[in-house]
Design a protein around this motif. Structure first.
Motif, PDB file in Angstrom:
ATOM      1  N   VAL A 236     -38.324  19.361 -35.777  1.00  0.00           N
ATOM      2  CA  VAL A 236     -37.238  18.424 -36.015  1.00  0.00           C
ATOM      3  C   VAL A 236     -36.140  19.171 -36.762  1.00  0.00           C
ATOM      4  CG1 VAL A 236     -36.528  16.372 -37.286  1.00  0.00           C
ATOM      5  CG2 VAL A 236     -38.690  16.360 -36.028  1.00  0.00           C
ATOM      6  N   SER A 237     -34.905  19.049 -36.254  1.00  0.00           N
ATOM      7  CA  SER A 237     -33.771  19.722 -36.869  1.00  0.00           C
ATOM      8  C   SER A 237     -32.757  18.687 -37.310  1.00  0.00           C
ATOM      9  CB  SER A 237     -33.131  20.688 -35.864  1.00  0.00           C
ATOM     10  OG  SER A 237     -32.029  21.355 -36.446  1.00  0.00           O
ATOM     11  N   VAL A 238     -32.356  18.760 -38.587  1.00  0.00           N
ATOM     12  CA  VAL A 238     -31.342  17.848 -39.103  1.00  0.00           C
ATOM     13  C   VAL A 238     -30.327  18.657 -39.902  1.00  0.00           C
ATOM     14  CG1 VAL A 238     -32.986  15.933 -39.227  1.00  0.00           C
ATOM     15  CG2 VAL A 238     -32.554  17.327 -41.261  1.00  0.00           C
ATOM     16  N   SER A 239     -29.155  18.090 -40.078  1.00  0.00           N
ATOM     17  CA  SER A 239     -28.133  18.727 -40.904  1.00  0.00           C
ATOM     18  C   SER A 239     -28.373  18.415 -42.371  1.00  0.00           C
ATOM     19  CB  SER A 239     -26.745  18.231 -40.505  1.00  0.00           C
ATOM     20  OG  SER A 239     -26.471  18.555 -39.165  1.00  0.00           O
ATOM     21  N   GLU A 240     -27.963  19.324 -43.216  1.00  0.00           N
ATOM     22  CA  GLU A 240     -28.065  19.094 -44.652  1.00  0.00           C
ATOM     23  C   GLU A 240     -27.314  17.811 -45.002  1.00  0.00           C
ATOM     24  OE1 GLU A 240     -26.502  22.252 -47.021  1.00  0.00           O
ATOM     25  OE2 GLU A 240     -27.764  21.750 -48.743  1.00  0.00           O
ATOM     26  N   GLY A 241     -27.969  16.922 -45.765  1.00  0.00           N
ATOM     27  CA  GLY A 241     -27.356  15.650 -46.136  1.00  0.00           C
ATOM     28  C   GLY A 241     -27.682  14.512 -45.195  1.00  0.00           C
ATOM     29  N   ALA A 242     -28.250  14.815 -44.041  1.00  0.00           N
ATOM     30  CA  ALA A 242     -28.588  13.779 -43.068  1.00  0.00           C
ATOM     31  C   ALA A 242     -29.967  13.191 -43.344  1.00  0.00           C
ATOM     32  CB  ALA A 242     -28.544  14.366 -41.655  1.00  0.00           C
ATOM     33  N   LEU A 243     -30.236  12.067 -42.677  1.00  0.00           N
ATOM     34  CA  LEU A 243     -31.534  11.400 -42.811  1.00  0.00           C
ATOM     35  C   LEU A 243     -32.636  12.242 -42.159  1.00  0.00           C
ATOM     36  CD1 LEU A 243     -33.262   8.765 -43.375  1.00  0.00           C
ATOM     37  CD2 LEU A 243     -32.664   8.120 -41.018  1.00  0.00           C
ATOM     38  N   VAL A 244     -33.764  12.325 -42.866  1.00  0.00           N
ATOM     39  CA  VAL A 244     -34.951  12.973 -42.303  1.00  0.00           C
ATOM     40  C   VAL A 244     -35.928  11.890 -41.876  1.00  0.00           C
ATOM     41  CG1 VAL A 244     -36.946  14.451 -42.779  1.00  0.00           C
ATOM     42  CG2 VAL A 244     -34.708  15.033 -43.754  1.00  0.00           C
ATOM     43  N   LEU A 245     -36.418  11.986 -40.632  1.00  0.00           N
ATOM     44  CA  LEU A 245     -37.430  11.060 -40.126  1.00  0.00           C
ATOM     45  C   LEU A 245     -38.483  11.869 -39.399  1.00  0.00           C
ATOM     46  CD1 LEU A 245     -38.668   8.317 -39.378  1.00  0.00           C
ATOM     47  CD2 LEU A 245     -37.070   8.218 -37.445  1.00  0.00           C
ATOM     48  N   LEU A 246     -39.691  11.859 -39.932  1.00  0.00           N
ATOM     49  CA  LEU A 246     -40.823  12.536 -39.299  1.00  0.00           C
ATOM     50  C   LEU A 246     -41.855  11.474 -38.949  1.00  0.00           C
ATOM     51  CD1 LEU A 246     -41.228  15.632 -41.663  1.00  0.00           C
ATOM     52  CD2 LEU A 246     -39.748  15.354 -39.671  1.00  0.00           C
ATOM     53  N   ARG A 247     -42.305  11.510 -37.691  1.00  0.00           N
ATOM     54  CA  ARG A 247     -43.129  10.411 -37.173  1.00  0.00           C
ATOM     55  C   ARG A 247     -44.613  10.727 -37.196  1.00  0.00           C
ATOM     56  NH1 ARG A 247     -39.635   6.876 -34.464  1.00  0.00           N
ATOM     57  NH2 ARG A 247     -37.573   7.794 -34.067  1.00  0.00           N
ATOM     58  N   CYS A 248     -45.387   9.696 -37.535  1.00  0.00           N
ATOM     59  CA  CYS A 248     -46.848   9.816 -37.553  1.00  0.00           C
ATOM     60  C   CYS A 248     -47.445   8.483 -37.127  1.00  0.00           C
ATOM     61  CB  CYS A 248     -47.339  10.184 -38.949  1.00  0.00           C
ATOM     62  SG  CYS A 248     -49.141  10.220 -39.135  1.00  0.00           S
ATOM     63  N   ASN A 249     -48.336   8.533 -36.144  1.00  0.00           N
ATOM     64  CA  ASN A 249     -49.072   7.348 -35.716  1.00  0.00           C
ATOM     65  C   ASN A 249     -50.569   7.610 -35.872  1.00  0.00           C
ATOM     66  OD1 ASN A 249     -46.398   7.222 -33.942  1.00  0.00           O
ATOM     67  ND2 ASN A 249     -47.228   5.150 -34.183  1.00  0.00           N
TER      68      ASN A 249
END
Lengths: 118, 115
Positions: free
Chosen positions: A11-24
């Motif tokens: 998962v790649s996000v920009s600095e300051g952006a929302l982080v969402l990592l998924r787990c089921n």
């Protein structure tokens, strides 16, 4: 056997952006759920845990996760990503029904590599 | 003290060598674990000790021999390993039973290379 599935190996996000990592998770009863972080060449550090006390769990370093039984999910979020958050993140599960005063090992998902873009 | 220590940090051994990995914790935990982690893979459970007794062995080959001399120490004895056994070996400890919630504290690991 209990298991967890992490969607997205990277998962790649920009600095300051929302982080969402998924787990089921897959379990007929709500298990104990954990998120761990691993920095390169290091051991695992616990970010947070779900043990049925509260569905919204706050952890260290600004991370939190919400347990949703209806969706069998335990996604990890952080409102604003920092460069220091770049690492491998593992969702893990253990069996709350383990009895006899013993202990159960953790079963880990395959991991999500979080990349932070400057 | 919430630290799990592991020695050595790095180990290189031949297939005929005998070596040991050591793990120590002083958190009063009565459960200790060994995990194996291959590169870019999640940790995989090898052994669980509960109250100094082996409670779980995840079908690990006999060339890996765990030992729990007391409640603070956990060893992993290695003999006649194969190159595919090269990995990061992680030790962890936790409380036990429902109260422990299996929140496991991990050591930094031993990076093992088998030549």
């Amino acid at each position: 056997a209990q298991s967890v599935t992490q969607l997205g190996s990277h998962v790649s996000v920009s600095e300051g952006a929302l982080v969402l990592l998924r787990c089921n998770y897959s379990s007929s009863v709500p298990p104990y759920l954990f998120w761990y972080v691993q920095y390169p060449n290091q051991g695992l550090q616990l970010l947070l845990k779900y043990t049925s006390a509260a569905t919204l769990v706050k952890g260290i370093n600004g991370f939190e996760a919400e347990f949703k039984k209806s969706e069998t999910s335990f996604h990890l979020t952080k409102p604003s990503a920092h460069m220091s958050d770049a690492a491998e993140y593992f969702c893990a599960v253990s069996d709350p029904m383990y009895s006899g005063g013993g202990a159960d090992g953790l079963t880990f998902g395959k991991g999500t590599h979080l990349i932070i873009q400057p | 003290d919430t630290e799990v220590t592991q020695t050595p940090k790095h180990l290189v051994m031949g297939m005929t060598n005998k070596k040991s990995l050591k793990c120590e914790q002083h958190m009063g935990h009565r459960a200790m674990y060994w995990y194996k982690q291959k590169a870019k893979k999640p940790p995989e459970l090898m052994f669980v000790y509960s109250y100094e007794k082996l409670s779980i062995n995840e079908s690990v080959p006999s060339r890996f021999s765990p030992e729990c001399p007391n409640s603070s120490l956990l060893n992993l004895h290695l003999h006649a390993l194969q190159p595919e056994d090269s990995a990061l070996y992680l030790c962890a400890s936790s409380g036990t039973g429902l109260a422990g919630y299996n929140e496991q504290f991990f050591g930094p690991g031993t990076r093992l290379t088998v030549l």
